[in-house]
Design a protein around this motif. Structure first.
Motif, PDB file in Angstrom:
ATOM      1  N   GLN A 183      -3.854 -10.100   3.927  1.00  0.00           N
ATOM      2  CA  GLN A 183      -3.434  -9.698   2.300  1.00  0.00           C
ATOM      3  C   GLN A 183      -4.631  -9.627   1.676  1.00  0.00           C
ATOM      4  O   GLN A 183      -4.709  -8.692   0.836  1.00  0.00           O
ATOM      5  CB  GLN A 183      -2.659 -11.157   1.820  1.00  0.00           C
ATOM      6  N   LEU A 230      -4.126  -5.906  -0.155  1.00  0.00           N
ATOM      7  CA  LEU A 230      -3.570  -6.103  -1.469  1.00  0.00           C
ATOM      8  C   LEU A 230      -4.724  -5.125  -2.513  1.00  0.00           C
ATOM      9  O   LEU A 230      -4.037  -4.557  -3.163  1.00  0.00           O
ATOM     10  CB  LEU A 230      -3.576  -7.309  -2.077  1.00  0.00           C
ATOM     11  N   PRO A 231      -6.025  -5.591  -2.467  1.00  0.00           N
ATOM     12  CA  PRO A 231      -6.787  -4.757  -3.428  1.00  0.00           C
ATOM     13  C   PRO A 231      -6.703  -3.191  -2.875  1.00  0.00           C
ATOM     14  O   PRO A 231      -6.793  -2.538  -3.793  1.00  0.00           O
ATOM     15  CB  PRO A 231      -8.251  -4.945  -2.954  1.00  0.00           C
ATOM     16  N   LYS A 232      -6.348  -2.734  -1.716  1.00  0.00           N
ATOM     17  CA  LYS A 232      -6.420  -1.384  -1.350  1.00  0.00           C
ATOM     18  C   LYS A 232      -4.975  -0.707  -2.155  1.00  0.00           C
ATOM     19  O   LYS A 232      -5.011   0.319  -2.554  1.00  0.00           O
ATOM     20  CB  LYS A 232      -6.331  -1.123   0.064  1.00  0.00           C
ATOM     21  N   HIS A 233      -4.083  -1.585  -1.947  1.00  0.00           N
ATOM     22  CA  HIS A 233      -2.781  -1.116  -2.632  1.00  0.00           C
ATOM     23  C   HIS A 233      -3.192  -1.007  -4.241  1.00  0.00           C
ATOM     24  O   HIS A 233      -2.699   0.010  -4.792  1.00  0.00           O
ATOM     25  CB  HIS A 233      -1.820  -2.016  -2.379  1.00  0.00           C
ATOM     26  N   LEU A 234      -3.872  -1.766  -4.619  1.00  0.00           N
ATOM     27  CA  LEU A 234      -3.795  -1.893  -6.247  1.00  0.00           C
ATOM     28  C   LEU A 234      -4.907  -0.619  -6.509  1.00  0.00           C
ATOM     29  O   LEU A 234      -4.872   0.055  -7.720  1.00  0.00           O
ATOM     30  CB  LEU A 234      -4.628  -3.076  -6.641  1.00  0.00           C
ATOM     31  N   LYS A 235      -5.558  -0.046  -5.858  1.00  0.00           N
ATOM     32  CA  LYS A 235      -6.256   1.178  -5.766  1.00  0.00           C
ATOM     33  C   LYS A 235      -5.498   2.278  -5.754  1.00  0.00           C
ATOM     34  O   LYS A 235      -6.319   3.594  -5.656  1.00  0.00           O
ATOM     35  CB  LYS A 235      -7.638   1.077  -5.063  1.00  0.00           C
ATOM     36  N   GLY A 236      -4.369   2.220  -4.939  1.00  0.00           N
ATOM     37  CA  GLY A 236      -3.411   3.478  -4.592  1.00  0.00           C
ATOM     38  C   GLY A 236      -4.103   3.916  -3.128  1.00  0.00           C
ATOM     39  O   GLY A 236      -3.550   4.884  -2.679  1.00  0.00           O
ATOM     40  N   GLU A 237      -4.795   2.491  -2.559  1.00  0.00           N
ATOM     41  CA  GLU A 237      -4.993   3.220  -1.123  1.00  0.00           C
ATOM     42  C   GLU A 237      -4.058   2.536  -0.263  1.00  0.00           C
ATOM     43  O   GLU A 237      -3.969   1.337   0.338  1.00  0.00           O
ATOM     44  CB  GLU A 237      -6.519   2.818  -0.677  1.00  0.00           C
TER      45      GLU A 237
END
Length: 170
Positions: free
Chosen positions: A101, A105-112
């Motif tokens: 996680q 999760l940080p990747k998802h927040l950046k759109g990655e």
């Protein structure tokens, strides 16, 4: 089932010390980590048991260590199911899930969005079938009976029934 195994393990500690006191059992229960309990049991066993008894003692203690690790994995894991096969249970340790996680999760927040966002989970996941869990339960139940009979023998070594149970174990 595991609570019954732990109960017999605590009983064994009191038997090995030669006391069936509440105080001895309370001391054992304070030793929450298996490594500490094992050291205490081994020290008491070496001072109390004969060679044949030590042979029998070592077997359930080795089984305990193996089964306790599997029990802990299941008892403290994160679970998932497979919609295509309801007989599958996915298990991953909390430690690995948290790290996955923290990475994802940080990747998802950046759109990655990674190609396979679950790849980090798959690397550390265990897959169980119901038959695996049934087999694990049977092994735990057998360990409970082995410890129960061994403790019974140690409490009454001159009892012919207890002696017969002990002789079957060696």
């Amino acid at each position: 089932m595991w609570s019954y195994v732990d109960n017999e393990l605590g009983g064994l500690f009191g038997i090995l010390l030669g006391v069936d006191s509440e105080a001895a059992h309370r001391v054992f229960l304070i030793l929450r980590r298996w490594s500490h309990q094992r050291e205490a049991l081994d020290a008491a066993a070496e001072g109390r048991l004969s060679n044949d008894e030590m042979t029998v003692y070592r077997s359930p203690i080795a089984d305990y260590r193996t089964l306790e690790a599997q029990r802990n994995d299941l008892g403290h894991g994160c679970f998932g199911v497979c919609p295509d096969d309801e007989d599958l249970l996915f298990v991953i340790s909390v430690q690995h899930h948290v790290l996955w996680q923290a990475d994802l999760l940080p990747k998802h927040l950046k759109g990655e969005i990674p190609f396979d966002p679950h790849d980090g989970l798959k690397q550390h996941m265990y897959v169980y079938r119901m038959s695996d869990l049934d087999a694990l339960h049977r092994r735990m139940e057998q360990l409970w009976w082995d410890m129960f009979h061994f403790n019974g023998y140690l409490r009454q070594p001159r009892n012919s029934g207890r002696l017969a149970e002990f002789r079957r174990a060696i």
